[in-house]
Scaffold this motif. Structure first.
Motif, PDB file in Angstrom:
ATOM      1  N   ALA A  58       0.948  -1.172   0.114  1.00  0.00           N
ATOM      2  CA  ALA A  58      -0.001  -0.086  -0.102  1.00  0.00           C
ATOM      3  C   ALA A  58       0.764   1.257  -0.001  1.00  0.00           C
ATOM      4  N   SER A  59       0.323   2.429  -0.404  1.00  0.00           N
ATOM      5  CA  SER A  59       1.038   3.675  -0.675  1.00  0.00           C
ATOM      6  C   SER A  59       1.275   4.070   0.895  1.00  0.00           C
ATOM      7  N   MET A  60       2.372   4.870   1.167  1.00  0.00           N
ATOM      8  CA  MET A  60       2.698   5.555   2.323  1.00  0.00           C
ATOM      9  C   MET A  60       1.818   6.893   2.510  1.00  0.00           C
ATOM     10  N   CYS A  61       1.852   7.593   1.326  1.00  0.00           N
ATOM     11  CA  CYS A  61       1.275   8.759   1.541  1.00  0.00           C
ATOM     12  C   CYS A  61       0.552   9.331   0.130  1.00  0.00           C
ATOM     13  N   GLU A  62       1.020   8.960  -1.103  1.00  0.00           N
ATOM     14  CA  GLU A  62       0.529   9.197  -2.132  1.00  0.00           C
ATOM     15  C   GLU A  62       0.059   8.175  -3.010  1.00  0.00           C
ATOM     16  N   PRO A  63      -0.796   8.304  -4.037  1.00  0.00           N
ATOM     17  CA  PRO A  63      -1.581   9.419  -4.164  1.00  0.00           C
ATOM     18  C   PRO A  63      -2.608   9.853  -2.881  1.00  0.00           C
ATOM     19  N   LEU A  64      -3.113   8.687  -2.182  1.00  0.00           N
ATOM     20  CA  LEU A  64      -4.001   8.627  -1.248  1.00  0.00           C
ATOM     21  C   LEU A  64      -3.188   7.725  -0.216  1.00  0.00           C
ATOM     22  N   MET A  65      -3.283   7.673   1.244  1.00  0.00           N
ATOM     23  CA  MET A  65      -2.630   7.440   2.089  1.00  0.00           C
ATOM     24  C   MET A  65      -3.408   5.927   2.269  1.00  0.00           C
ATOM     25  N   GLY A  66      -2.446   4.725   2.037  1.00  0.00           N
ATOM     26  CA  GLY A  66      -2.850   3.502   2.160  1.00  0.00           C
ATOM     27  C   GLY A  66      -3.536   2.885   0.827  1.00  0.00           C
ATOM     28  N   TRP A  67      -3.525   3.660  -0.303  1.00  0.00           N
ATOM     29  CA  TRP A  67      -3.968   3.396  -1.439  1.00  0.00           C
ATOM     30  C   TRP A  67      -3.497   1.741  -2.048  1.00  0.00           C
ATOM     31  N   LEU A  68      -4.614   1.210  -2.293  1.00  0.00           N
ATOM     32  CA  LEU A  68      -4.558  -0.379  -2.824  1.00  0.00           C
ATOM     33  C   LEU A  68      -5.767  -0.422  -3.903  1.00  0.00           C
ATOM     34  N   ASP A  69      -5.342  -1.228  -4.915  1.00  0.00           N
ATOM     35  CA  ASP A  69      -6.358  -1.662  -5.848  1.00  0.00           C
ATOM     36  C   ASP A  69      -6.244  -3.232  -6.174  1.00  0.00           C
ATOM     37  N   SER A  70      -5.779  -3.864  -5.421  1.00  0.00           N
ATOM     38  CA  SER A  70      -5.606  -5.237  -5.637  1.00  0.00           C
ATOM     39  C   SER A  70      -5.105  -6.155  -4.589  1.00  0.00           C
ATOM     40  N   TRP A  71      -5.411  -7.545  -4.538  1.00  0.00           N
ATOM     41  CA  TRP A  71      -5.054  -8.371  -3.546  1.00  0.00           C
ATOM     42  C   TRP A  71      -3.750  -8.982  -3.837  1.00  0.00           C
ATOM     43  N   PHE A  72      -2.997  -8.394  -4.722  1.00  0.00           N
ATOM     44  CA  PHE A  72      -1.696  -8.832  -4.972  1.00  0.00           C
ATOM     45  C   PHE A  72      -0.527  -8.648  -3.754  1.00  0.00           C
ATOM     46  N   ARG A  80      -9.118  -2.129   4.452  1.00  0.00           N
ATOM     47  CA  ARG A  80     -10.647  -2.032   4.751  1.00  0.00           C
ATOM     48  C   ARG A  80     -11.105  -0.799   4.231  1.00  0.00           C
ATOM     49  N   LYS A  81     -10.488   0.381   3.708  1.00  0.00           N
ATOM     50  CA  LYS A  81     -11.102   1.298   2.868  1.00  0.00           C
ATOM     51  C   LYS A  81     -11.301   1.061   1.384  1.00  0.00           C
ATOM     52  N   PHE A  82     -10.031   0.716   0.667  1.00  0.00           N
ATOM     53  CA  PHE A  82     -10.119   0.622  -0.719  1.00  0.00           C
ATOM     54  C   PHE A  82     -10.596  -0.774  -1.266  1.00  0.00           C
ATOM     55  N   LEU A  83     -10.241  -1.761  -0.559  1.00  0.00           N
ATOM     56  CA  LEU A  83     -10.488  -3.185  -1.213  1.00  0.00           C
ATOM     57  C   LEU A  83     -11.760  -3.606  -0.471  1.00  0.00           C
ATOM     58  N   LEU A  84     -12.253  -3.364   0.839  1.00  0.00           N
ATOM     59  CA  LEU A  84     -13.259  -4.163   1.568  1.00  0.00           C
ATOM     60  C   LEU A  84     -14.352  -2.908   1.599  1.00  0.00           C
ATOM     61  N   LYS A  85     -13.924  -1.756   1.183  1.00  0.00           N
ATOM     62  CA  LYS A  85     -15.220  -0.675   1.047  1.00  0.00           C
ATOM     63  C   LYS A  85     -15.805  -0.450   2.392  1.00  0.00           C
ATOM     64  N   GLU A  86     -15.045  -0.591   3.379  1.00  0.00           N
ATOM     65  CA  GLU A  86     -15.597  -0.078   4.739  1.00  0.00           C
ATOM     66  C   GLU A  86     -15.325   1.315   5.062  1.00  0.00           C
ATOM     67  N   HIS A  91      -9.483  -1.995  15.839  1.00  0.00           N
ATOM     68  CA  HIS A  91     -10.633  -1.533  14.790  1.00  0.00           C
ATOM     69  C   HIS A  91     -11.677  -2.625  14.829  1.00  0.00           C
ATOM     70  N   ASN A  92     -11.472  -3.673  15.672  1.00  0.00           N
ATOM     71  CA  ASN A  92     -12.703  -4.910  15.780  1.00  0.00           C
ATOM     72  C   ASN A  92     -13.030  -5.242  14.322  1.00  0.00           C
ATOM     73  N   PHE A  93     -11.668  -5.623  13.568  1.00  0.00           N
ATOM     74  CA  PHE A  93     -11.853  -6.047  12.059  1.00  0.00           C
ATOM     75  C   PHE A  93     -11.910  -7.710  12.227  1.00  0.00           C
ATOM     76  N   HIS A  94     -11.386  -8.356  13.209  1.00  0.00           N
ATOM     77  CA  HIS A  94     -11.426  -9.623  13.189  1.00  0.00           C
ATOM     78  C   HIS A  94     -12.693 -10.458  13.333  1.00  0.00           C
ATOM     79  N   GLU A  95     -12.847 -11.688  12.650  1.00  0.00           N
ATOM     80  CA  GLU A  95     -14.032 -12.423  12.735  1.00  0.00           C
ATOM     81  C   GLU A  95     -14.021 -13.413  13.859  1.00  0.00           C
ATOM     82  N   ILE A  96     -12.735 -13.918  14.209  1.00  0.00           N
ATOM     83  CA  ILE A  96     -12.344 -14.845  15.306  1.00  0.00           C
ATOM     84  C   ILE A  96     -11.748 -14.019  16.431  1.00  0.00           C
ATOM     85  N   ILE A  97     -12.512 -14.387  17.829  1.00  0.00           N
ATOM     86  CA  ILE A  97     -11.933 -13.613  18.802  1.00  0.00           C
ATOM     87  C   ILE A  97     -10.456 -13.953  19.145  1.00  0.00           C
ATOM     88  N   CYS A  98      -9.716 -12.789  19.351  1.00  0.00           N
ATOM     89  CA  CYS A  98      -8.413 -13.029  19.730  1.00  0.00           C
ATOM     90  C   CYS A  98      -7.391 -13.606  18.578  1.00  0.00           C
TER      91      CYS A  98
END
Length: 454
Positions: free
Chosen positions: A242-256, A447-453, A335-342
């Motif tokens: 993912a991008s550090m800063c540019e063009p958007l912080m954390g930018w991703l567009d694939s699962w590679f 979360r933001k760019f791939l899972l659209k949360e 961020h309570n992102f997990h589906e399995i506790i701990c």
């Protein structure tokens, strides 16, 4: 962040270098390519033209794909602050897998007259691709681009983007061109005779983990041998993230890359990894790779030698898999992102133990979960998810179970040679990455760019 004093008065800035010049880019619609195009449009404001080689896809021609590209959120700041620069992009229909790059004769002639900088990002990045397809795209595609460079009247530099994992038979990877792992002609002679089976391919690729890294190693050798009088640079990024800063912080567009692995660990769905906590996973932000490509081309000196830049972190700023796991799970819990506790992750170097723990901690719970969903009248999903996780882990298993030291001193020296303003505009020194800040950015990007949360 403090930077050494630069020499602004005698120094040609990166932006000034590109003023009035035109560049040709392959792979400009890929993850790294898009970030690179956006950076040129935003930071090199007086650039003349950006010619993008784009193949038709899903019944969309080159012009339509450019419109789709420029509508992405990652181009927001260009649309807002430099809208006139969007007109500098010229879409050329073509394909690196075709003779003469599949271009029309008039488009080729336009490049010959106008282009001075060539950036070759295009590649088939599928690890499990057949050897024939990997060779045709990643080796012959590179040869076709290089042949075009030799015909350009004003060529100043050819930048070939390879991978740091092209020479994994070495424990320490230097910024040099390594001997070819095999004869390209011999590989073609074998492929012309037969379609090799899986065991034959393993022998042919000379210890490389897959056909992608093998073809990339051959392409490096080809570039080194056949570049002629074209000033040439090879850039070897490690795992582009993912991008550090540019063009958007954390930018991703694939699962590679490592993205899918990080997501499954954060979700708590992947419970064991073939690795050890002290192994180093060499991640590099995508904007660091893009910035290095912009700068390296601008600072290229005419030479018979090919200059190699490793864009990596394992030597100068290593991140262990154990530390990565800690940062991922801390962010997931926060961020309570997990589906399995701990969410937890076990590490082993034993394949039989890996299989047993996977069965007990992942496959059986997934089967029970799907049974429960069916009883509730809902469609099953956990076994399908586990099948995807198994594919992810098997694809990345070689890279998590091994560790390399990738040198990047030439890259750091290049950064140190820049002026203060250019260091701020084009950061790529890996020692400036703070992992406890970047990994949460990476997770946020998933979360933001791939899972659209939200």
């Amino acid at each position: 962040m403090e930077y050494p004093v630069g020499t602004e008065d005698t120094y040609e800035s990166i932006e000034r270098h590109y003023a009035g010049k035109s560049v040709f880019i392959t792979g400009g619609t890929g993850f790294l390519g898009k970030v690179f195009v956006e950076k040129l449009l935003f930071s090199c404001t007086n650039l003349n033209k950006i010619f993008l080689l784009i193949r038709e896809k899903n019944k969309s021609d080159a012009t339509e794909r450019i419109k789709q590209l420029l509508d992405l959120p990652m181009f927001d700041r260009v649309r807002k602050d430099r809208p006139e620069n969007l007109e500098k992009i010229v879409a050329l229909s073509g394909d690196v897998g075709l003779p003469n790059l599949g271009m029309r004769e008039e488009d080729e002639q336009m490049l010959i007259e106008k282009v001075s900088h060539v950036f070759h990002f295009a590649a088939n990045v599928k690890f499990n691709e057949t050897l024939k397809v990997a060779m045709d795209t990643n080796v012959e595609g590179t040869r076709r681009v290089l042949n075009l460079c030799k015909r350009l009247k004003n060529i100043e530099v050819f930048v070939y983007v390879s991978t740091a994992y092209s020479n994994t038979d070495n424990q320490v990877l230097e910024e040099i061109v390594y001997p070819s792992p095999a004869s390209i002609d011999e590989i073609y002679r074998i492929l012309d005779k037969e379609v090799p089976n899986e065991d034959q391919v393993k022998r042919l690729i000379c210890g490389r983990p897959n056909t992608y890294t093998f073809a990339k190693a051959l392409a490096e050798s080809l570039v080194n041998k056949e570049h002629g009088d074209v000033p040439t640079i090879i850039i070897r990024p490690s795992i582009v993230s993912a991008s550090m800063c540019e063009p958007l912080m954390g930018w991703l567009d694939s699962w590679f890359g490592a993205t899918a692995l990080i997501a499954t660990v954060a979700k708590g769905l992947n419970r064991i990894l073939l690795s050890k906590t002290t192994n180093i996973l060499d991640l590099i932000p995508v904007d660091y790779v893009s910035n290095l490509a912009v700068v390296a081309a601008a600072k290229c000196q005419r030479s018979k030698e090919v200059t190699v830049y490793n864009c990596c972190t394992s030597d100068a700023n290593p991140l262990t898999i154990g530390e990565l796991y800690r940062l991922i799970t801390e962010d997931s819990v926060k961020h309570n992102f997990h589906e399995i506790i701990c969410p937890t992750l076990l590490f082993t170097q034993s394949k039989w133990l890996l299989n047993i723990v996977t069965l007990i901690m992942q496959t059986i719970p997934a089967f029970i979960g799907d049974c429960w969903l069916r009883l509730m009248g809902k469609p099953p999903r956990f076994m399908k998810m586990q099948a995807r996780i198994a594919l992810i882990c098997s694809t990345l298993q070689y890279f998590t179970s091994h560790s390399w030291q990738m040198k990047c001193q030439r890259t750091r020296d290049l950064f140190s040679s820049l002026s203060v303003s250019d260091r701020l505009e084009f950061p790529f020194d890996p020692t400036h990455i703070e992992w406890d800040k970047f990994i949460p950015i990476y997770c946020m990007g998933i979360r933001k760019f791939l899972l659209k949360e939200s």
